[in-house]
Design a protein around this motif. Structure first.
Motif, PDB file in Angstrom:
ATOM      1  N   VAL A  53      -2.854   1.871  -9.440  1.00  0.00           N
ATOM      2  CA  VAL A  53      -3.489   0.842 -10.728  1.00  0.00           C
ATOM      3  C   VAL A  53      -2.512   0.027 -11.595  1.00  0.00           C
ATOM      4  O   VAL A  53      -3.421  -1.568 -11.675  1.00  0.00           O
ATOM      5  CB  VAL A  53      -4.058   1.496 -11.765  1.00  0.00           C
ATOM      6  CG1 VAL A  53      -4.893   2.686 -11.369  1.00  0.00           C
ATOM      7  CG2 VAL A  53      -3.192   2.461 -12.758  1.00  0.00           C
ATOM      8  N   ALA A  54      -1.261  -0.335 -11.067  1.00  0.00           N
ATOM      9  CA  ALA A  54      -0.070  -1.152 -11.026  1.00  0.00           C
ATOM     10  C   ALA A  54       0.094  -1.832 -10.537  1.00  0.00           C
ATOM     11  O   ALA A  54      -0.506  -2.518  -9.069  1.00  0.00           O
ATOM     12  CB  ALA A  54       1.143  -1.011 -11.563  1.00  0.00           C
ATOM     13  N   SER A  55      -0.149  -3.720 -10.762  1.00  0.00           N
ATOM     14  CA  SER A  55       0.437  -4.981 -10.382  1.00  0.00           C
ATOM     15  C   SER A  55       1.049  -4.825  -8.907  1.00  0.00           C
ATOM     16  O   SER A  55       2.223  -4.533  -9.372  1.00  0.00           O
ATOM     17  CB  SER A  55       0.374  -5.946 -10.727  1.00  0.00           C
ATOM     18  OG  SER A  55      -0.071  -6.437 -11.448  1.00  0.00           O
ATOM     19  N   PRO A  56       0.380  -5.063  -7.917  1.00  0.00           N
ATOM     20  CA  PRO A  56       2.077  -4.498  -6.983  1.00  0.00           C
ATOM     21  C   PRO A  56       2.686  -5.421  -6.885  1.00  0.00           C
ATOM     22  O   PRO A  56       3.330  -6.463  -7.751  1.00  0.00           O
ATOM     23  CB  PRO A  56       1.137  -5.337  -5.698  1.00  0.00           C
ATOM     24  CG  PRO A  56      -0.609  -5.658  -5.589  1.00  0.00           C
ATOM     25  CD  PRO A  56      -0.503  -6.080  -7.280  1.00  0.00           C
ATOM     26  N   ALA A  57       3.596  -4.527  -6.289  1.00  0.00           N
ATOM     27  CA  ALA A  57       5.356  -5.657  -6.513  1.00  0.00           C
ATOM     28  C   ALA A  57       5.679  -6.313  -6.448  1.00  0.00           C
ATOM     29  O   ALA A  57       6.576  -6.821  -6.998  1.00  0.00           O
ATOM     30  CB  ALA A  57       6.037  -3.683  -6.228  1.00  0.00           C
TER      31      ALA A  57
END
Length: 304
Positions: A285-289
């Motif tokens: 769910v976090a923004s892509p690296a």
């Protein structure tokens, strides 16, 4: 004992001093327990063999006690371990298990609840971390760490705070080592970069530091930022660290759950899998690296 049952071997655990004493001690502990089981010898008999209590054998087989070379030799004799290569590798593990832990130079300033994590993380192949409130310790600048330490421990003497900060700064060095460095995947709440820690310049320099580390360690450090719009992230209010090791047959995964005045460790496979799933969900769910540098530069602009 089944005739075709293969005797345990420790040859698959390499001699890696940079992994630290605890890793060698834990690998040796599990091996001794497996050797005893293979020989079908009860713990009480093993204890009598080396003139110790049943509790002492338990501590030895769980990695809580530093093994004595002569007693380990006697146990190997009792367990029928004759292979010179096996015994030589055990001797190496015994030697490494007796070396100082990474935290020992700062023992009086290092909380006992943090010591197992500090001791084992140098042996990790991958460190997976979630931090909802602060920049993860590995990535903190010295001034950021000092302010955080002082806020959490306002009554501690300045020397102790300084030693805690020094210990925290040393943790990054394992990512820079040339031989099998761990990889770190950290997930952070976006609010970490909006929450003031000290003067605005402190946060500005902290974000610059993280950007520099991402450029320096592109294959060893990955950072993902979870936006505030992801409500599920806020439901996990404490830091989580999941360690996976180079030698899973000898060192099972370790999970560290931080609390305000302590910590809980989990090493059972079911617990490890559960927290691995929690962290995988956070990564999802976090923004892509690959978006992290631009998000950090936006945060940097807000602190100018």
């Amino acid at each position: 004992m089944a005739a075709d049952q293969q005797a345990p071997s420790i040859l698959g655990f390499p001699h890696r001093p940079e992994w630290g004493a605890s890793a060698h001690r834990k690998a040796l502990a599990g091996h001794l327990r497996r050797c005893r089981d293979h020989a079908q010898i009860e713990a009480k008999r093993a204890a009598r063999c080396i003139d110790v209590s049943d509790a002492a054998i338990s501590r030895l087989e769980t990695g809580l006690a530093t093994p004595e070379p002569a007693k380990v030799e006697r146990l190997l004799d009792e367990y029928g371990v004759r292979d010179p290569a096996e015994r030589a590798r055990v001797a190496i593990l015994v030697h490494e298990a007796a070396q100082p832990e990474i935290w020992q130079p700062y023992a009086h300033a290092t909380p006992s609840t943090l010591r197992p994590l500090l001791a084992m993380e140098p042996a990790a192949r991958r460190i997976l971390s979630y931090e909802p409130q602060l920049v993860p310790g590995w990535l903190q600048t010295e001034e950021y760490a000092r302010i955080v330490m002082r806020a959490v421990h306002p009554t501690r003497p300045a020397k102790e705070i300084a030693e805690r900060v020094t210990m925290r700064m040393r943790r990054l060095e394992m990512l820079r080592r040339k031989t099998d460095p761990p990889s770190l995947l950290a997930v952070m709440d976006s609010e970490v970069f909006r929450r003031p820690v000290g003067a605005p310049g402190v946060m500005y320099r902290q974000i610059e530091h993280i950007l520099a580390l991402l450029a320096e360690l592109p294959y060893r450090l990955r950072l993902q930022i979870a936006p505030l719009t992801v409500g599920a992230v806020g439901a996990i209010g404490h830091p989580i660290v999941h360690l996976r090791f180079f030698t899973p047959a000898y060192l099972p995964d370790m999970v560290y759950l931080e609390q305000y005045e302590g910590a809980v460790y989990r090493e059972k496979p079911a617990d490890s899998e559960r927290y691995q799933a929690v962290l995988n969900n956070l990564c999802g769910v976090a923004s892509p690296a690959d978006q992290t540098p631009s998000l950090l530069r936006e945060a940097l602009d807000s602190w100018r």
